[in-house]
Design a protein around this motif. Structure first.
Motif, PDB file in Angstrom:
ATOM      1  N   GLY A  37       0.793  -1.219   0.000  1.00 43.51           N
ATOM      2  CA  GLY A  37       0.000   0.000   0.000  1.00 43.51           C
ATOM      3  C   GLY A  37       0.824   1.268   0.000  1.00 43.51           C
ATOM      4  N   ASN A  38       0.149   2.364   0.303  1.00 41.52           N
ATOM      5  CA  ASN A  38       0.757   3.691   0.319  1.00 41.52           C
ATOM      6  C   ASN A  38       1.401   3.929   1.683  1.00 41.52           C
ATOM      7  OD1 ASN A  38       1.037   6.561   0.711  1.00 41.52           O
ATOM      8  ND2 ASN A  38      -0.163   6.803  -1.144  1.00 41.52           N
ATOM      9  N   PRO A  39       2.682   4.306   1.698  1.00 43.06           N
ATOM     10  CA  PRO A  39       3.372   4.505   2.981  1.00 43.06           C
ATOM     11  C   PRO A  39       2.734   5.551   3.885  1.00 43.06           C
ATOM     12  CG  PRO A  39       4.942   4.471   1.181  1.00 43.06           C
ATOM     13  CD  PRO A  39       3.577   4.474   0.559  1.00 43.06           C
ATOM     14  N   SER A  49       3.225  -3.894   8.851  1.00 42.62           N
ATOM     15  CA  SER A  49       3.578  -4.347  10.188  1.00 42.62           C
ATOM     16  C   SER A  49       3.194  -5.809  10.403  1.00 42.62           C
ATOM     17  CB  SER A  49       2.886  -3.464  11.223  1.00 42.62           C
ATOM     18  OG  SER A  49       3.187  -3.883  12.526  1.00 42.62           O
ATOM     19  N   MET A  50       2.016  -6.184   9.930  1.00 41.98           N
ATOM     20  CA  MET A  50       1.566  -7.577  10.081  1.00 41.98           C
ATOM     21  C   MET A  50       2.464  -8.529   9.288  1.00 41.98           C
ATOM     22  SD  MET A  50      -2.608  -7.315  10.393  1.00 41.98           S
ATOM     23  CE  MET A  50      -2.823  -7.463   8.677  1.00 41.98           C
ATOM     24  N   MET A  51       2.925  -8.103   8.111  1.00 38.02           N
ATOM     25  CA  MET A  51       3.822  -8.954   7.340  1.00 38.02           C
ATOM     26  C   MET A  51       5.145  -9.141   8.079  1.00 38.02           C
ATOM     27  SD  MET A  51       5.306  -8.696   3.478  1.00 38.02           S
ATOM     28  CE  MET A  51       6.611  -7.555   3.881  1.00 38.02           C
ATOM     29  N   LEU A  52       5.640  -8.076   8.705  1.00 38.05           N
ATOM     30  CA  LEU A  52       6.883  -8.174   9.462  1.00 38.05           C
ATOM     31  C   LEU A  52       6.757  -9.136  10.641  1.00 38.05           C
ATOM     32  CD1 LEU A  52       7.968  -4.425   9.523  1.00 38.05           C
ATOM     33  CD2 LEU A  52       9.024  -6.272   8.202  1.00 38.05           C
ATOM     34  N   GLU A  53       5.583  -9.214  11.234  1.00 39.39           N
ATOM     35  CA  GLU A  53       5.357 -10.070  12.398  1.00 39.39           C
ATOM     36  C   GLU A  53       4.952 -11.495  12.025  1.00 39.39           C
ATOM     37  OE1 GLU A  53       2.549  -8.061  14.901  1.00 39.39           O
ATOM     38  OE2 GLU A  53       3.805  -6.282  15.051  1.00 39.39           O
ATOM     39  N   ASP A  61      17.598  -8.765   7.382  1.00 39.36           N
ATOM     40  CA  ASP A  61      17.428  -7.639   8.298  1.00 39.36           C
ATOM     41  C   ASP A  61      17.429  -6.298   7.575  1.00 39.36           C
ATOM     42  OD1 ASP A  61      17.196  -9.265  10.514  1.00 39.36           O
ATOM     43  OD2 ASP A  61      19.317  -9.122  11.056  1.00 39.36           O
ATOM     44  N   GLU A  62      18.263  -6.164   6.538  1.00 36.38           N
ATOM     45  CA  GLU A  62      18.321  -4.902   5.787  1.00 36.38           C
ATOM     46  C   GLU A  62      16.970  -4.597   5.149  1.00 36.38           C
ATOM     47  OE1 GLU A  62      20.534  -7.479   5.106  1.00 36.38           O
ATOM     48  OE2 GLU A  62      22.212  -6.687   6.258  1.00 36.38           O
ATOM     49  N   LEU A  63      16.317  -5.614   4.604  1.00 37.51           N
ATOM     50  CA  LEU A  63      15.010  -5.431   3.978  1.00 37.51           C
ATOM     51  C   LEU A  63      13.945  -5.132   5.040  1.00 37.51           C
ATOM     52  CD1 LEU A  63      13.278  -5.376   1.481  1.00 37.51           C
ATOM     53  CD2 LEU A  63      13.078  -7.854   1.622  1.00 37.51           C
ATOM     54  N   ARG A  64      14.015  -5.813   6.152  1.00 34.05           N
ATOM     55  CA  ARG A  64      13.096  -5.556   7.267  1.00 34.05           C
ATOM     56  C   ARG A  64      13.212  -4.088   7.710  1.00 34.05           C
ATOM     57  NH1 ARG A  64      10.362  -8.581  10.659  1.00 34.05           N
ATOM     58  NH2 ARG A  64      11.197 -10.513   9.791  1.00 34.05           N
ATOM     59  N   ASN A  65      14.448  -3.608   7.825  1.00 33.56           N
ATOM     60  CA  ASN A  65      14.669  -2.214   8.219  1.00 33.56           C
ATOM     61  C   ASN A  65      14.169  -1.242   7.160  1.00 33.56           C
ATOM     62  OD1 ASN A  65      15.815  -2.994  10.635  1.00 33.56           O
ATOM     63  ND2 ASN A  65      17.894  -3.000   9.823  1.00 33.56           N
ATOM     64  N   ILE A  67      11.588  -1.721   5.155  1.00 33.07           N
ATOM     65  CA  ILE A  67      10.126  -1.692   5.284  1.00 33.07           C
ATOM     66  C   ILE A  67       9.726  -0.855   6.496  1.00 33.07           C
ATOM     67  CG2 ILE A  67       8.076  -3.109   5.739  1.00 33.07           C
ATOM     68  CD1 ILE A  67       9.492  -5.337   4.084  1.00 33.07           C
ATOM     69  N   ILE A  68      10.418  -1.037   7.602  1.00 34.71           N
ATOM     70  CA  ILE A  68      10.146  -0.261   8.810  1.00 34.71           C
ATOM     71  C   ILE A  68      10.311   1.221   8.540  1.00 34.71           C
ATOM     72  CG2 ILE A  68      11.037   0.281  11.133  1.00 34.71           C
ATOM     73  CD1 ILE A  68      11.623  -2.772  11.383  1.00 34.71           C
TER      74      ILE A  68
END
Length: 74
Positions: A37-39, A49-53, A61-65, A67-68
């Protein structure tokens, strides 16, 4: 334990500004895109957030960061 999906990268659609995750399905051996979606949208931030969890999705980790940071989930 192997996860069901591996997130390889994210990208922003230049026309709409919406974010997509490029993923790989480890079970069926297929690539797919997951709409995040739109940031600037609250619901999209919750989707990211749900995808990260979600333990079914793995990513570096770089990709996780990234997205965060993109969705302001700090």
């Amino acid at each position: 334990m192997q996860t069901d999906y591996k997130v390889d990268s994210i990208y922003v659609d230049e026309e709409t500004g919406e974010v997509f995750a490029k993923c790989y399905d480890n079970v069926y051996g297929e690539k797919f895109e997951k709409y995040l979606g739109n940031p600037n949208d609250y619901q999209s931030s919750m989707t990211a957030s749900m995808m990260l969890e979600d333990s079914n999705f793995s990513m570096k980790d770089e990709l996780r960061n990234e997205i965060i940071s993109t969705f302001g989930l700090e």
